[in-house]
Motif scaffolding. Structure first.
Motif, short mmCIF file in Angstrom:
data_model
loop_
_atom_site.label_atom_id
_atom_site.label_comp_id
_atom_site.label_asym_id
_atom_site.label_seq_id
_atom_site.Cartn_x
_atom_site.Cartn_y
_atom_site.Cartn_z
N ASP A 346 0.82 -1.27 0.04
CA ASP A 346 0.02 0.21 0.03
C ASP A 346 0.87 1.22 -0.05
OD1 ASP A 346 -2.26 -1.35 -0.31
OD2 ASP A 346 -2.56 -1.55 2.15
N GLU A 347 1.84 1.23 0.76
CA GLU A 347 2.83 2.28 0.68
C GLU A 347 3.30 2.76 -0.24
OE1 GLU A 347 5.40 0.85 3.95
OE2 GLU A 347 6.09 2.73 4.54
N VAL A 348 3.72 1.73 -1.21
CA VAL A 348 4.42 2.17 -2.39
C VAL A 348 3.34 2.56 -3.58
CG1 VAL A 348 5.34 0.89 -4.37
CG2 VAL A 348 6.18 0.16 -2.11
N ASP A 349 2.15 2.06 -3.46
CA ASP A 349 0.87 2.48 -4.40
C ASP A 349 0.68 4.03 -4.24
OD1 ASP A 349 1.09 -0.20 -5.38
OD2 ASP A 349 -0.85 -0.78 -4.66
N ALA A 350 0.80 4.16 -2.82
CA ALA A 350 0.39 5.53 -2.41
C ALA A 350 1.29 6.57 -3.09
CB ALA A 350 0.48 5.78 -0.98
N LEU A 351 2.57 6.14 -3.11
CA LEU A 351 3.65 6.88 -3.75
C LEU A 351 3.40 7.00 -5.08
CD1 LEU A 351 6.88 5.91 -1.39
CD2 LEU A 351 5.51 8.08 -1.24
N VAL A 352 3.26 5.64 -5.81
CA VAL A 352 3.01 5.90 -7.25
C VAL A 352 2.02 6.82 -7.55
CG1 VAL A 352 2.29 4.40 -9.05
CG2 VAL A 352 4.01 3.29 -7.57
N GLU A 353 0.71 6.74 -6.85
CA GLU A 353 -0.20 7.64 -7.19
C GLU A 353 0.36 9.11 -7.04
OE1 GLU A 353 -4.04 6.36 -5.36
OE2 GLU A 353 -4.51 8.60 -5.58
N ARG A 354 0.87 9.29 -5.91
CA ARG A 354 1.29 10.66 -5.59
C ARG A 354 2.15 11.26 -6.97
NH1 ARG A 354 3.03 12.84 0.25
NH2 ARG A 354 3.05 14.96 -0.30
N ALA A 355 3.16 10.43 -7.19
CA ALA A 355 3.99 10.82 -8.38
C ALA A 355 3.32 10.94 -9.65
CB ALA A 355 5.19 9.76 -8.46
N GLY A 356 2.43 9.81 -9.87
CA GLY A 356 1.63 10.25 -11.09
C GLY A 356 0.80 11.51 -11.42
N LYS A 357 0.17 11.75 -10.02
CA LYS A 357 -0.87 12.83 -10.13
C LYS A 357 0.34 14.06 -10.48
CE LYS A 357 -3.90 15.17 -7.16
NZ LYS A 357 -4.12 15.63 -5.83
N PHE A 358 1.43 14.22 -9.76
CA PHE A 358 2.22 15.36 -9.99
C PHE A 358 2.76 15.29 -11.32
CE2 PHE A 358 6.28 17.49 -9.89
CZ PHE A 358 5.81 18.79 -9.16
N MET A 359 3.14 14.22 -11.92
CA MET A 359 3.78 14.18 -13.36
C MET A 359 2.62 14.65 -14.50
SD MET A 359 5.52 10.61 -13.18
CE MET A 359 6.52 10.52 -14.69
N LYS A 360 1.70 14.26 -14.02
CA LYS A 360 0.33 14.64 -15.09
C LYS A 360 -0.03 16.34 -14.73
CE LYS A 360 -4.13 13.20 -16.34
NZ LYS A 360 -5.52 12.52 -16.02
N THR A 361 -0.22 16.54 -13.65
CA THR A 361 -0.73 17.97 -13.63
C THR A 361 0.06 18.96 -13.37
OG1 THR A 361 -0.94 17.84 -11.22
CG2 THR A 361 -2.95 16.96 -12.20
N VAL A 362 1.26 18.78 -13.13
CA VAL A 362 2.31 19.87 -12.98
C VAL A 362 3.10 19.80 -14.28
CG1 VAL A 362 4.16 21.02 -11.73
CG2 VAL A 362 2.08 20.07 -10.47
N LEU A 363 3.84 18.50 -14.35
CA LEU A 363 4.93 18.54 -15.60
C LEU A 363 4.11 18.27 -17.06
CD1 LEU A 363 7.60 16.76 -13.56
CD2 LEU A 363 7.34 19.38 -13.85
N GLY A 364 2.82 17.98 -17.08
CA GLY A 364 2.24 17.43 -18.27
C GLY A 364 2.90 16.07 -18.84
N LEU A 365 3.29 15.11 -17.92
CA LEU A 365 3.59 14.03 -18.41
C LEU A 365 2.95 12.70 -18.27
CD1 LEU A 365 7.27 14.54 -16.61
CD2 LEU A 365 6.85 14.51 -19.32
N THR A 366 3.08 11.70 -18.81
CA THR A 366 2.46 10.38 -18.34
C THR A 366 2.69 9.92 -17.28
OG1 THR A 366 2.99 9.92 -20.86
CG2 THR A 366 1.90 8.02 -19.61
N PRO A 367 1.79 9.56 -16.38
CA PRO A 367 2.01 9.19 -14.93
C PRO A 367 2.85 7.80 -15.11
CG PRO A 367 -0.20 9.81 -15.37
CD PRO A 367 0.28 9.84 -16.67
N ILE A 368 3.78 7.61 -14.11
CA ILE A 368 4.32 6.13 -13.91
C ILE A 368 3.34 5.26 -13.28
CG2 ILE A 368 6.53 6.90 -13.44
CD1 ILE A 368 5.93 6.03 -10.50
#
Ligand code: 0T9
Length: 408
Positions: A346-368
């Motif tokens: 779960d801890e890892v999934d939460a970090l993946v989600e957090r990173a994905g959200k940042f990548m998409k909304t701030v950097l305009g990238l495809t989330p991991i």
């Protein structure tokens, strides 16, 4: 590149022809003798910590932003060992030994400042090959664990490798976790018989404390760029602000900048010497430990005796095949000594989600996203209960019996 001559040249040419029709399984390639290494892939986990000081440095830092920067700096410092040390020490990339299921590589680093850092590396899957590791420094409460496998393909004289799996760094004192993804790479120089690794694409580091790093890898062909180039950016997840950049050649020097101003420089070489790993003498090793298990193969490779290398290798492979057959008949499975496979963390999934959200909304990238567990036979986690059972001697009988499965 050292030009091949005589019989090596024709052996290499037929090897290249054979990999042109290669099925993606790196382990199944039969490579010419001069490219064989006596080091098993299970040993590669040690590359994470050849700078124990840098590994523990984040734990000592009070400021969370600077801790995230120190984690990024440590990560970037490991790339040289991970991806270019064979080329530097042996003249080219070499084909590692394909670890057997349950193969171990154990050791520790002793450093005046950092204290003792321990390494446990275990081959947790053979089909597909997956290595898991746990590297920890109790004094500073720094724990790294991870697992990885490779997916490979061959196109226009290049072996392209995608890594599956992740690494996780934990700073106990700060109750912080960092999720680290692993770079894709390709093997260049195949035509000349002197293969070497170049990294490509990007990876990330996401911390539970709210910092995100994006790391881009480029090589020589890249718009006039230099080989082994890296360029990293560290952001604040909440504000989206770019805090630091680190760039340079991961084999040589990295420059750390805050805004446009240089704040620090990291240089490989005499200024930052590596610390060698201490391992037990072969006689004192467990029979499943890599150097002991492969000792005869290693000796044959050293002698340059290809036939003997093949014979000794087959002995290990056949014993493994028999063991798998026996397990199948008895309805048992090989007990991993230090790791357990789970469906998800779960801890890892939460970090993946957090990173994905940042990548998409701030950097305009495809989330991991996380790799499907099936690609690595599960998500592998370090099992402290198993570890304590082994260390305390409670598993002595199981350990002894496991040792008997390896031919000596
Ligand atoms: C995890 C690392 C990994 C393992 C190696 C692709 C490769 C096996 C996997 C990804 C470590 O943390 C980092 C570094 C180097 C990677 C290896 C480089 C390499 O060439 C091998 C493959 C299996 C080969 O040996 C291909 C044969 C080639 C040397 C000549 C034909």
């Amino acid at each position: 590149a050292a030009a091949l001559t005589g019989s090596a040249k024709s052996t290499w040419a037929s090897f290249l022809k054979s990999i042109a029709s290669f099925n993606g399984d790196l382990a199944s390639m039969t490579a010419p003798p001069f490219i064989l290494s006596k080091t098993s892939l299970v040993e590669y986990s040690a590359y994470w910590t050849e700078h124990p000081k840098l590994f523990v440095a984040p734990a000592k830092e009070q400021d969370p932003e600077k801790r995230a920067l120190l984690v990024l700096k440590w990560f970037l410092s490991t790339l040289k060992q991970q991806y270019s040390s064979r080329s530097e020490k042996l003249g080219s990339e070499k084909k590692p030994l394909n670890p057997f299921l349950g193969e171990l590589f154990l050791g520790h680093w002793e450093d005046e400042e950092a204290g003792k850092t321990e390494l446990i590396s275990e081959q947790v899957s053979h089909h597909p090959p997956v290595t898991a590791y746990s590297i920890f420094n109790e004094k500073h409460g720094v724990k790294l664990q991870g697992y990885n496998g490779q997916k490979a393909g061959f196109a226009s004289m290049t072996i392209n490798v995608k890594q599956v799996g992740i690494a996780r760094l934990r700073l106990e004192k700060w109750d912080e976790e960092y999720l680290i993804t692993l770079p894709a790479l390709h093997i260049e120089g195949l035509v000349y018989g002197s293969p070497f690794v170049e990294l490509e694409k990007s990876t990330i580091i996401q911390s539970s404390s709210g910092f995100f790093a994006k790391i881009d890898y480029t090589g020589k062909g890249w718009v006039g760029g230099k080989s082994n180039s890296v360029s990293a950016e560290l952001y604040d997840n909440k504000t989206g602000k770019l805090l630091y950049t680190i760039s340079g050649q991961w084999t040589k020097e990295l420059v750390i900048k805050k805004a446009k101003t240089e704040v620090e420089r990291f240089e490989h070489g005499d200024k930052n010497p590596t610390t060698g790993l201490t391992i037990k003498p072969i006689e004192e090793q467990d029979p499943l430990e890599s150097r002991r298990a492969w000792a005869k193969v290693g000796a044959a490779i050293d002698k340059g005796d290809y036939d003997e290398t093949g014979i000794e290798k087959s002995k290990i492979e056949n014993a493994q095949r028999d063991l798998r057959k026996k397990e199948k008949e008895e309805g048992t499975t090989w007990e991993r000594r230090y790791f357990t496979a789970v469906d998800k963390v779960d801890e890892v999934d939460a970090l993946v989600e957090r990173a994905g959200k940042f990548m998409k909304t701030v950097l305009g990238l495809t989330p991991i996203s996380m790799d499907e567990p099936a690609k690595t036979n599960g998500v592998w986690v370090f099992d402290t209960k198993k570890y304590e059972d082994v260390v305390s001697g409670r598993k002595a009988e199981e350990v002894r019996r496991a040792g008997e499965t390896v031919l000596e």
